[in-house]
Design an enzyme around this catalytic site. Structure first.
Site, PDB file in Angstrom:
ATOM      1  CD  GLU A   1       1.440  -0.523  10.420  1.00 29.93           C
ATOM      2  OE1 GLU A   1       0.334  -0.635  10.608  1.00 29.93           O
ATOM      3  OE2 GLU A   1       2.030   0.296   9.219  1.00 29.93           O
TER       4      GLU A   1
ATOM      5  N   GLY B   1       1.716 -11.429  10.672  1.00 31.24           N
ATOM      6  CA  GLY B   1       2.629 -10.974  11.723  1.00 31.24           C
ATOM      7  C   GLY B   1       2.788 -12.835  12.517  1.00 31.24           C
TER       8      GLY B   1
ATOM      9  CB  CYS C   1      -1.425   0.048   8.267  1.00 28.94           C
ATOM     10  SG  CYS C   1      -0.902  -0.490   7.573  1.00 28.94           S
TER      11      CYS C   1
ATOM     12  N   GLY D   1       1.890  -5.705   7.587  1.00 28.49           N
ATOM     13  CA  GLY D   1       1.506  -6.506   6.841  1.00 28.49           C
ATOM     14  C   GLY D   1       0.326  -6.837   8.209  1.00 28.49           C
ATOM     15  CB  SER D   2      -2.497  -9.544   7.192  1.00 27.81           C
ATOM     16  OG  SER D   2      -1.467 -10.645   7.121  1.00 27.81           O
TER      17      SER D   2
ATOM     18  CG  ASN E   1      -0.145  -0.355   2.608  1.00 25.40           C
ATOM     19  OD1 ASN E   1       0.839  -0.458   2.836  1.00 25.40           O
ATOM     20  ND2 ASN E   1      -0.477   0.685   3.650  1.00 25.40           N
TER      21      ASN E   1
ATOM     22  CD  GLU F   1       8.451   0.720  11.313  1.00 18.30           C
ATOM     23  OE1 GLU F   1       9.039   0.663   9.974  1.00 18.30           O
ATOM     24  OE2 GLU F   1       7.220   0.368  11.239  1.00 18.30           O
TER      25      GLU F   1
END
Length: 497
Positions: A266, A249, A300, A244-245, A168, A477
């Site tokens: 994340e 994760g 996200c 990601g998902s 994304n 981050e």
């Protein structure tokens, strides 16, 4: 450098761009492995393939990791911080020099409108500029041990870092991982999403052109199964940054546990935007609209839940629906308000949520259907959608749709809004719109999320730490907190008498 006009003309005439690389970027150069396997990359606005890229293997991953290990141990960790800073600063300038190529490539790969892609590339340049300034300011502490001893800490780079980049925000996510890792003295091995491989490859070349030593930043393309999984499981990787998902994760965490590898995760969100009756209505309408429909809701941290006070609910949602119905859809290169979703599979997922909601009798006040680019009849598009008055336990309020769908939840008052905001498995970000500054900060303290926006959604930039709570993951981050993720602290104490 090719201008945006030249690149658009080239794409219109050829259906591709000649500047797109083929092969992994390893040891400072693009190289096509002997197996010569490739995959197609699709333009979501046309739902057609526009280029091919290398389908990597575990052997390719191993080559990249070994290259980064050698570069870390022989060159990069001992490079003076000021020299690292100069390279990152040069990279920032080169990103801007390549602004049009990177932005057009990002639009073709991801589908997002060109104006958003241009913003992402400028943000990537700013990220390298920010961390260039931090390289020679990463300093430890001293602690008082009395006259007979001296004690201090130093920050050391963790080593080889793996970066799993989502589809994304390909260049944005790459930059926010690469830049602090490199600033700290770490080396990088990246695996971009198979839907969006190209800007990570171009960024690696730019870093090399900026003077980054060979092997310090390597990029391997391919599927998650064939390249992502071997990378996160590699015994010579010291740290994993994954976006990601939740499902993937969990797998990354389990894999990392085998080698006790550091992880920053994340994992997405279902972020609330709390709009109270005393808000600035125009400010709130603009903020809510941008929070969910930028990048077709594939963010996200998108504000995908509007939690609105009952006394203004009906009028506000009516005004919002009118604005949503006026949004333009189209191919990203045409600079529409809303572009396509990234793939046919993802379009089916988004549509499935709304189909099930419609079967439950949901009140869909805007959008709600699969559509196409009105100019061409092509592409993977979903209408910008609002579903009104959704119950707290409905899947629309609990699960991440990751598309242009806004779920509305009605709150009796500010306390009820807080309850609804926190009644979710995710805790990435939240927005608050109110003219009562004290109330805003009270809510900001009590909402369980890693980042809070007040009276402007997506406020701040690389300076502001970003990351989630609950099932949105952990670690931070961006900002100086993001730099710390790539450091290990060493304490030193010595007797001096």
């Amino acid at each position: 450098m090719s201008s945006a006009i030249d690149l658009l003309k080239e794409y219109a005439e050829t259906g591709t761009l000649k500047a797109l690389p083929l092969g992994h970027f390893i040891d400072g150069a693009f190289a096509q492995p002997s197996h010569n396997r490739t995959l197609e990359s699709f333009d979501p606005g046309r739902s057609m393939a526009f280029a091919r890229f290398t389908a990597g293997t575990a052997e390719d991953v191993d080559q990249a990791v070994m290259s980064s290990r050698a570069a870390f141990e022989t060159v990069w960790r001992d490079t003076a911080p000021v020299e690292r800073a100069r390279i990152l600063q040069k990279a920032s300038a080169l990103i801007l020099d390549n602004l049009d190529l990177l932005a057009v490539t990002e639009t073709l790969d991801s589908g997002k409108p060109l104006q958003e892609a241009l913003g992402d590339v400028r943000g990537a340049a700013r990220t390298f500029e920010y961390y260039a300034g931090a390289c020679d300011k990463l300093q430890g502490d001293s602690f008082p041990l009395g006259p007979d001893h001296i004690g201090y800490t130093i920050h050391e780079p963790v080593g080889v870092t793996a970066h799993i980049i989502p589809w994304n925000f390909p260049i944005s996510t790459a930059a926010r991982g690469f830049a602090p890792a490199l600033a700290a003295g770490c080396t990088v091995v990246a695996k971009p999403a198979e839907q969006t491989p190209f800007t990570a490859l171009l960024l690696a070349r730019i870093l090399s052109d900026a003077g980054l030593p060979d092997g310090v930043c390597n990029v391997v393309t391919g599927t998650g199964r064939e390249t992502g999984a071997p990378l996160t499981a590699h015994t010579d990787v010291d740290h994993i940054t994954f976006t990601g998902s939740v499902q993937t994760g969990r797998t990354v965490m389990k894999t990392a546990a085998e080698e006790i590898t550091r992880v920053v995760l994340e994992l997405g969100g279902k972020s609330p935007v709390v709009v109270l009756a005393d808000c600035d209505r125009e400010q709130a309408l603009t903020g809510v609209l941008g929070a969910i429909y930028e990048n077709a809701g594939q963010i996200c941290s998108a504000g995908s839940r509007l939690v609105i006070e009952k006394s203004i609910h009906e009028q506000f949602v009516g005004d919002l629906a009118a604005r949503v119905n006026a949004l333009t859809l189209g191919h990203g290169l045409e600079k529409p308000d809303v572009g396509p979703v990234n793939s046919a599979g993802h379009l089916a997922k988004v549509a499935g949520f709304i189909d099930r909601a419609r079967e439950r009798g949901a009140n869909i006040v805007a959008g709600g259907s699969v559509t196409h680019d009105p100019a061409t009849g092509k592409g993977w598009f979903f209408e910008p959608t609002i579903v009104d008055a959704v119950a707290a336990d409905d899947e629309l309020a609990q699960d991440e749709i990751f598309g242009p769908v806004l779920t509305v939840q009605v709150a009796d008052d500010a306390d009820h809004a807080l309850e609804l905001a926190n009644d979710c498995q995710y805790g990435l970000v939240a927005g608050i719109y109110t003219s009562n500054f004290a109330r805003a900060h009270q809510l900001a303290r009590r909402i369980d999320a890693g980042q809070i926006y007040i009276n402007e959604y997506f406020a701040g930039g690389v300076e502001v730490p970003f990351g989630g709570n609950k099932k949105s993951g952990f670690g931070r981050e961006k900002g100086l907190e993001g730099l710390k993720s790539y450091c290990k602290t060493k304490s030193i104490a010595a007797r001096i008498t």
